[in-house]
Write a protein that holds these residues in place. Structure first.
Motif, PDB file in Angstrom:
ATOM      1  N   GLY A 207      31.398 -20.705 -18.564  1.00 15.41           N
ATOM      2  CA  GLY A 207      30.792 -21.948 -19.036  1.00 15.41           C
ATOM      3  C   GLY A 207      29.369 -22.095 -18.573  1.00 15.41           C
ATOM      4  O   GLY A 207      28.530 -21.224 -18.792  1.00 15.41           O
ATOM      5  N   ARG A 208      29.102 -23.211 -17.865  1.00 14.25           N
ATOM      6  CA  ARG A 208      27.724 -23.549 -17.495  1.00 14.25           C
ATOM      7  C   ARG A 208      27.105 -22.528 -16.547  1.00 14.25           C
ATOM      8  O   ARG A 208      25.922 -22.202 -16.652  1.00 14.25           O
ATOM      9  CB  ARG A 208      27.690 -24.932 -16.828  1.00 14.25           C
ATOM     10  N   VAL A 209      27.901 -21.996 -15.616  1.00 16.53           N
ATOM     11  CA  VAL A 209      27.351 -21.096 -14.592  1.00 16.53           C
ATOM     12  C   VAL A 209      27.590 -19.635 -14.943  1.00 16.53           C
ATOM     13  O   VAL A 209      26.655 -18.835 -15.007  1.00 16.53           O
ATOM     14  CB  VAL A 209      27.962 -21.418 -13.216  1.00 16.53           C
ATOM     15  N   PHE A 210      28.854 -19.288 -15.188  1.00 12.96           N
ATOM     16  CA  PHE A 210      29.203 -17.892 -15.382  1.00 12.96           C
ATOM     17  C   PHE A 210      29.363 -17.548 -16.860  1.00 12.96           C
ATOM     18  O   PHE A 210      29.855 -18.354 -17.656  1.00 12.96           O
ATOM     19  CB  PHE A 210      30.496 -17.558 -14.628  1.00 12.96           C
ATOM     20  N   LYS A 211      28.966 -16.320 -17.191  1.00 12.19           N
ATOM     21  CA  LYS A 211      28.967 -15.887 -18.575  1.00 12.19           C
ATOM     22  C   LYS A 211      30.376 -15.804 -19.141  1.00 12.19           C
ATOM     23  O   LYS A 211      30.649 -16.210 -20.263  1.00 12.19           O
ATOM     24  CB  LYS A 211      28.275 -14.525 -18.676  1.00 12.19           C
ATOM     25  N   GLU A 212      31.322 -15.263 -18.359  1.00 14.82           N
ATOM     26  CA  GLU A 212      32.715 -15.149 -18.780  1.00 14.82           C
ATOM     27  C   GLU A 212      33.614 -15.080 -17.558  1.00 14.82           C
ATOM     28  O   GLU A 212      33.130 -15.014 -16.417  1.00 14.82           O
ATOM     29  CB  GLU A 212      32.913 -13.915 -19.659  1.00 14.82           C
ATOM     30  N   GLU A 213      34.917 -15.080 -17.754  1.00 17.10           N
ATOM     31  CA  GLU A 213      35.864 -15.096 -16.638  1.00 17.10           C
ATOM     32  C   GLU A 213      35.730 -13.873 -15.729  1.00 17.10           C
ATOM     33  O   GLU A 213      36.007 -13.941 -14.544  1.00 17.10           O
ATOM     34  CB  GLU A 213      37.309 -15.173 -17.172  1.00 17.10           C
ATOM     35  N   GLU A 214      35.324 -12.744 -16.292  1.00 15.53           N
ATOM     36  CA  GLU A 214      35.231 -11.506 -15.531  1.00 15.53           C
ATOM     37  C   GLU A 214      33.792 -11.216 -15.097  1.00 15.53           C
ATOM     38  O   GLU A 214      33.372 -10.067 -15.001  1.00 15.53           O
ATOM     39  CB  GLU A 214      35.785 -10.347 -16.356  1.00 15.53           C
ATOM     40  N   SER A 215      33.046 -12.248 -14.812  1.00 15.29           N
ATOM     41  CA  SER A 215      31.612 -12.106 -14.520  1.00 15.29           C
ATOM     42  C   SER A 215      31.320 -11.590 -13.112  1.00 15.29           C
ATOM     43  O   SER A 215      30.201 -11.159 -12.846  1.00 15.29           O
ATOM     44  CB  SER A 215      30.904 -13.445 -14.715  1.00 15.29           C
ATOM     45  N   LEU A 216      32.276 -11.658 -12.194  1.00 13.45           N
ATOM     46  CA  LEU A 216      32.007 -11.323 -10.798  1.00 13.45           C
ATOM     47  C   LEU A 216      32.627 -10.007 -10.363  1.00 13.45           C
ATOM     48  O   LEU A 216      33.707  -9.631 -10.814  1.00 13.45           O
ATOM     49  CB  LEU A 216      32.548 -12.424  -9.880  1.00 13.45           C
ATOM     50  N   THR A 217      31.918  -9.328  -9.455  1.00  9.56           N
ATOM     51  CA  THR A 217      32.458  -8.158  -8.770  1.00  9.56           C
ATOM     52  C   THR A 217      32.097  -8.274  -7.298  1.00  9.56           C
ATOM     53  O   THR A 217      30.957  -8.608  -6.956  1.00  9.56           O
ATOM     54  CB  THR A 217      31.891  -6.851  -9.346  1.00  9.56           C
TER      55      THR A 217
END
Length: 260
Positions: A207-217
């Motif tokens: 949403g507002r902060v992250f591009k998609e649910e799998e955005s982090l590593t």
């Protein structure tokens, strides 16, 4: 900077059997991270500090996380964030959480007291002068304590690729369900040399902060410390990377495969 702290700090308990291990951290532990935006632009710094303390007669760890912008970014988007957690030394369940942030003029000033026996969160929104009481799940974690709980209790030797961590956290004024997936082992190049690491994918709300649910590593050291080495995030606009720049007060040896 809030994004970076959320990445570093929003990790918690796992829904599997835990084995009590030797503590992964203790009084005096300190981390410093450098942030970069879109791979080249210095964005700021963040620190995490652990200290012995007492809260209402209880022996606790007091952890303070700070984040602030530096360089050119601070001229058009200034950030100054502070997160605090007071949690039990043995069980690592939180008793108090503080979030005081200023992100380009967007501010929050919230204090939360947890009643772990009765599963209640007493939320004091100091900015809006509003107090609320909200039901929580048993042994609820805040976004700071969760990271330390996981470091202390997760039996990483038994993890298999694809295994998932389930988290019950309380953030601001709501219970938050969170999932972390184990991606395997990787040797990564760091400021200190090549380090053996464990790789995870925290699932977040797109949403507002992250591009998609799998955005982090996320990468943490494959040792008893479980030090966070690197975090990468694809944001709604651009990308953010956090790298461990300095540390002190580790309880266990910091293993380096190849020195720089």
């Amino acid at each position: 900077m809030k994004k970076a702290l959320l990445i570093l700090l929003a990790i918690g308990t796992i829904q599997m059997s835990f084995s009590q291990q030797e503590s992964a951290f203790g009084d005096g532990e300190w981390f410093k991270f450098k942030m970069s935006y879109s791979g080249f632009l210095k964005a700021g710094n963040a620190t995490l500090t652990v200290k012995d303390s007492k809260l209402k007669g209880k022996e606790v760890y007091h952890v303070v996380g700070k984040g602030w912008t530096t360089g050119m970014i601070k001229w058009f988007f200034k950030v100054k964030d502070r997160y605090e957690s007071y949690f039990d030394k043995q069980t690592i369940v939180p008793y108090k959480f503080v979030r005081n942030i200023d992100e380009g003029g967007y501010t929050k000033d919230i204090e939360i007291d947890f009643d772990q026996e009765n599963n209640k969160a007493f939320v004091n929104n100091k900015k809006h002068k509003k107090k609320t009481i909200i039901d929580t799940k048993p042994n609820i974690q805040d976004m700071v304590s969760a990271f330390y709980y996981l470091r202390n209790n997760l039996e990483t030797d038994s993890l298999k690729i694809g295994d998932e961590v389930r988290v019950d956290m309380f953030f601001d004024q709501e219970n938050y369900g969170f999932k972390l997936q184990y991606l395997g082992e990787e040797i990564i190049d760091t400021e200190f040399g090549d380090i053996e690491s464990l790789k995870f994918r925290p699932y977040v709300m797109a949403g507002r902060v992250f591009k998609e649910e799998e955005s982090l590593t996320l990468w943490v050291t494959k040792d008893k410390n479980k030090v966070p080495l690197r975090i990468k995030a694809d944001l709604a606009v651009g990308s953010l990377r956090a790298d461990l720049e300095a540390f002190k007060g580790l309880k266990h040896p910091f293993r380096i495969v190849v020195d720089n």
